[in-house]
Write a protein that holds these residues in place. Structure first.
Motif: not given
Length: 199
Positions: A80-86, A131-136
């Motif tokens: 999910k973090a990789l998908r959000a990156m672009a 980049v950083a992303r919060r997840c469950d």
């Protein structure tokens, strides 16, 4: 200096629970030879295609605050973090020798450009990603320095309008047309899950 915290005092985050184990999981992601984001614009007598390529390797790290660790959930968070990156990549200054490419957490620095017949100009350079992303299950960080190529392809609506065969002629022919586009937001392309491997 007292370090700052992402969580206020008294919050119920699991990091505040004594002896709560924190696990780290590392991945490696190698970009495939396909674009990470694309767009197309039709300005009447010319169609313009945009393709953004990233080439290199990223480090993806997961900081997990829950136990036991679900490996499949961690991998899903990393993807999910990789998908959000672009997502949210914007291209401006179109028609110039140095179009700007911007996105949250990504820094693009152009180093050159090259023409590829019959009608493609590739603007190349380096892209620093942080980049950083919060997840469950915790927080996922994506970092790395890779090469990028922003390819603009101008296709005349009529085949009789043959494309110029040199860089300068390409710019002279399409400068005003491309400049009229303004800013373009690229659409992220689904990533290749098989390229994400454990370290």
């Amino acid at each position: 200096m007292v370090p700052t915290s992402d969580f206020p005092v008294g919050s119920a985050d699991v990091d505040d629970v004594p002896h709560q184990p924190i696990a780290f999981r590392g991945f490696r992601y190698v970009f495939p030879d396909t674009p990470v984001a694309t767009a197309s614009v039709d300005i009447g007598h010319v169609g313009v295609g945009f393709e953004l390529f990233l080439r290199g390797e990223l480090t993806v790290s997961a900081r997990v605050r829950r136990s036991p660790v679900d490996q499949r959930a961690i991998r899903a968070c990393a993807l999910k973090a990789l998908r959000a990156m672009a997502k949210g990549v914007m291209v401006g200054g179109i028609g110039s020798y140095a179009p700007t490419v911007t996105a949250p957490g990504l820094e693009f620095v152009q180093s050159g450009y090259r023409f590829r017949a019959p009608g493609t100009m590739a603007f190349t350079g380096t892209c620093t990603i942080d980049v950083a992303r919060r997840c469950d299950c915790g927080t996922v960080g994506v970092v790395g320095a890779v090469e990028y190529a922003l390819e603009l392809t101008a296709t005349p609506a009529r085949m009789i309008d043959a494309e110029p065969a040199k860089e300068r002629a390409w710019f002279l022919r399409h400068e005003e047309e491309l400049a009229s586009i303004g800013v373009v937001v690229l659409v992220a392309v689904p990533i290749a899950p098989g390229q994400l491997v454990s370290r």
